[in-house]
Design an enzyme around this catalytic site. Structure first.
Site, short mmCIF file in Angstrom:
data_model
loop_
_atom_site.label_atom_id
_atom_site.label_comp_id
_atom_site.label_asym_id
_atom_site.label_seq_id
_atom_site.Cartn_x
_atom_site.Cartn_y
_atom_site.Cartn_z
N HIS A 1 0.84 -1.21 0.00
CA HIS A 1 0.00 0.00 0.00
C HIS A 1 0.87 1.25 0.00
O HIS A 1 2.05 1.19 0.32
CB HIS A 1 -0.90 0.01 1.25
N HIS B 1 5.15 6.61 -1.51
CA HIS B 1 5.90 5.39 -1.82
C HIS B 1 5.11 4.16 -1.39
O HIS B 1 4.15 4.26 -0.62
CB HIS B 1 7.23 5.40 -1.07
P1 2AM Z 1 5.11 2.94 5.18
O1 2AM Z 1 4.02 3.84 4.69
O2 2AM Z 1 6.46 3.41 4.77
O3 2AM Z 1 4.92 1.52 4.76
C1 2AM Z 1 1.78 1.16 9.48
O4 2AM Z 1 2.92 1.20 10.25
C2 2AM Z 1 1.95 1.93 8.19
O5 2AM Z 1 2.03 3.34 8.45
C3 2AM Z 1 3.17 1.56 7.42
O6 2AM Z 1 2.77 1.45 6.10
C4 2AM Z 1 4.16 2.68 7.70
O7 2AM Z 1 5.12 3.00 6.77
C5 2AM Z 1 3.28 3.84 8.01
N1 2AM Z 1 3.82 4.64 9.11
C6 2AM Z 1 4.17 4.22 10.33
N2 2AM Z 1 4.55 5.24 11.11
C7 2AM Z 1 4.45 6.36 10.35
C8 2AM Z 1 4.67 7.75 10.57
N3 2AM Z 1 5.07 8.20 11.76
N4 2AM Z 1 4.46 8.59 9.55
C9 2AM Z 1 4.05 8.15 8.36
N5 2AM Z 1 3.79 6.86 8.09
C10 2AM Z 1 3.98 5.97 9.07
#
Ligand code: 2AM
Length: 218
Positions: free
Chosen positions: A69, A153
């Site tokens: 995702h 991304h």
């Molecule tokens: P990702 O988008 O790079 O994959 C659950 O952890 C999801 O939320 C993951 O998809 C993760 O990274 C994203 N995520 C986790 N912490 C975050 C943050 N503080 N800011 C933005 N995205 C975050």
């Protein structure tokens, strides 16, 4: 109320449709499989292994993700700044459950993460919180000056012990660095090195990925 607070998701985002997940996952695997056999990559192998002559199997090195995702807003069940406002945004409500066509324009690899860069359209940018790139300015100087949506991304994999949030930070960091010369023309596109184990492959043909705008509760 408690109900309102717990009814916000962990995050909102575009979730690749299952056939597309397989296609993107396979493309990423093929890329990793080829990358670790290239002489230009082997020259910088110590970035990954800490030792010059050691080999690395990138397919094993990263733990791959299941539900591919592109996160738009990390809400942390309402605890994250701006989470409530985001969930109330009329564009978010109207788009919820709709399928969009995401354009994947690059693949990138660092010793921490592997991901795909998503180039958002004007319509898709309406679902992108305006302050996303500014939030990382302290850790990654220059990121606040990048165009809105630069952080978009899909995390394809993380090295053992790395938090998923790292993928977006790795992408932003690459985008703040000067673009080096293309070191290798691969079947998929041009490969560039950004130092300290950071690689980016600009795709000759962007990958078009159908994805449903929705949320994840966990
Ligand atoms: P990702 O988008 O790079 O994959 C659950 O952890 C999801 O939320 C993951 O998809 C993760 O990274 C994203 N995520 C986790 N912490 C975050 C943050 N503080 N800011 C933005 N995205 C975050």
């Amino acid at each position: 109320s408690l109900l309102e607070e717990t009814s916000l998701p962990l995050y909102f985002g575009w979730f690749l449709l299952s056939s597309v997940q397989v296609k993107v996952g396979c493309t990423a695997m093929d890329f990793l499989k080829t990358l670790d056999t290239l002489e230009v990559f082997k020259k910088h192998i110590a970035d990954f292994t800490g030792e010059a002559e050691k080999e690395v199997d990138l397919e094993q090195y990263f733990e791959t993700k299941e539900t591919l995702h592109c996160t738009t807003k990390f809400c942390n069940y309402g605890k994250a700044d701006g989470a409530k406002e985001y969930a109330k945004n009329p564009v978010v409500k109207k788009s919820y459950g709709s399928v969009f066509s995401l354009s994947l324009t690059a693949l990138f690899v660092t010793p921490r993460t592997v991901g795909a860069r998503v180039s958002l359209t004007e319509e898709q940018l309406q679902l992108w919180p305006a302050d996303t790139e500014k939030e990382s300015e302290v850790g990654i100087p220059g990121s606040a000056s990048l165009p809105v949506g630069s952080r978009a991304h899909i995390t394809l994999g993380c090295a053992a012990g790395v938090e998923p949030i790292q993928t977006g930070l790795d992408l932003l960091q690459i985008l703040t660095l000067p673009e080096g010369e293309a070191l290798e023309e691969m079947e998929l596109g041009s490969l560039r090195y950004y130092g300290e184990g950071r690689w980016m492959l600009s795709l000759r043909e962007p990958i078009c990925a159908a994805a449903c705008f929705s949320s994840f509760y966990g």
